[in-house]
Design an enzyme around this catalytic site. Structure first.
Site, PDB file in Angstrom:
ATOM      1  N   GLU A  33       0.833  -1.199   0.000  1.00  0.00           N
ATOM      2  CA  GLU A  33       0.000   0.000   0.000  1.00  0.00           C
ATOM      3  C   GLU A  33       0.865   1.246   0.000  1.00  0.00           C
ATOM      4  OE1 GLU A  33      -1.248   1.951   3.807  1.00  0.00           O
ATOM      5  OE2 GLU A  33      -1.713  -0.118   4.382  1.00  0.00           O
ATOM      6  N   LYS A 122      -8.010  -3.955  10.620  1.00  0.00           N
ATOM      7  CA  LYS A 122      -6.670  -3.424  10.894  1.00  0.00           C
ATOM      8  C   LYS A 122      -6.691  -2.868  12.312  1.00  0.00           C
ATOM      9  CE  LYS A 122      -4.096   0.757   9.674  1.00  0.00           C
ATOM     10  NZ  LYS A 122      -4.002   1.871   8.711  1.00  0.00           N
ATOM     11  N   SER A 173       7.449   1.546   8.913  1.00  0.00           N
ATOM     12  CA  SER A 173       8.830   2.028   9.004  1.00  0.00           C
ATOM     13  C   SER A 173       9.842   0.910   9.193  1.00  0.00           C
ATOM     14  CB  SER A 173       8.961   3.043  10.139  1.00  0.00           C
ATOM     15  OG  SER A 173       8.564   2.487  11.373  1.00  0.00           O
TER      16      SER A 173
END
Length: 201
Positions: A33, A122, A173
């Site tokens: 994504e 999610k 990250s």
């Protein structure tokens, strides 16, 4: 092996996204994504959808309204990930034949998302809910509901999350930060895949 991992490329630039996606796919992650608060996100999504749409699930994150659901579809994306449980966004994604993964944090939001037709949940931010919270959710959620932990889930705790009922993960990250080279991203992706396979393989 079908690894339930979504690579989140927040901050990626259109001129680097194809090379980064290629190396992530080679590492064994086939869901990607591009968050819409990245530079020119629709250009990036379109580029990787054209390059890899047949071999990967490509789409957008941080999708907050139905107009952007349509824009993602128009450039070839098939995945809609949101930080919130917006029923209109979920329903629009399903109307267009796309996968919808809304962000949820409470049992009420979990059920609202599933009732609206979400493909999966999610848990975000994952570190605030934690594996203990997810385990409690799992006692009441449908057993076949897919639940991804996002934020606070990574190679060091995949096994703990999986034991609590997580079926997959969104990784940001830990796999990509703006400025990283293709080689650096590949090394991170390889480490994530190895940890995932060890915990869930």
């Amino acid at each position: 092996m079908n690894r339930e991992i979504i690579a989140i490329l927040r901050g990626v630039q259109p001129n680097e996204v194809v090379g980064l996606c290629e190396t992530i796919l080679e590492a064994g992650i086939d869901k990607i994504e591009v968050p819409l608060n990245s530079p020119d996100p629709f250009d990036s999504i379109g580029a990787i959808a054209r390059a890899f749409g047949g071999q990967a699930l490509i789409g957008a994150g941080t999708v907050l309204n139905i107009e952007n659901v349509q824009r993602v579809k128009d450039v070839g994306g098939e995945l809609i990930v949101s930080p919130d449980c917006n029923v209109a966004v979920i329903k629009k994604a399903k109307e267009l034949g796309m996968q919808s993964w809304p962000g949820v944090m409470t049992p009420t939001e979990c059920f609202a998302a599933l009732h609206a037709g979400a493909d999966g949940l999610k848990i975000f931010p994952g570190d605030l809910v934690g594996p203990k919270g997810l385990k409690a959710y799992r006692a009441v959620l449908p057993s076949d509901a897919s639940v991804y932990a996002v934020g606070g889930a990574g190679p060091d705790n995949f096994a703990e999350w999986a034991a609590a009922g997580a079926t997959g993960f969104g990784i940001g990250s830990a796999i990509y930060k703006a400025g990283l080279s293709v080689a650096e991203v590949r090394a991170r992706a390889d480490a994530i895949v190895a940890a995932y396979d060890k915990a869930l393989g």
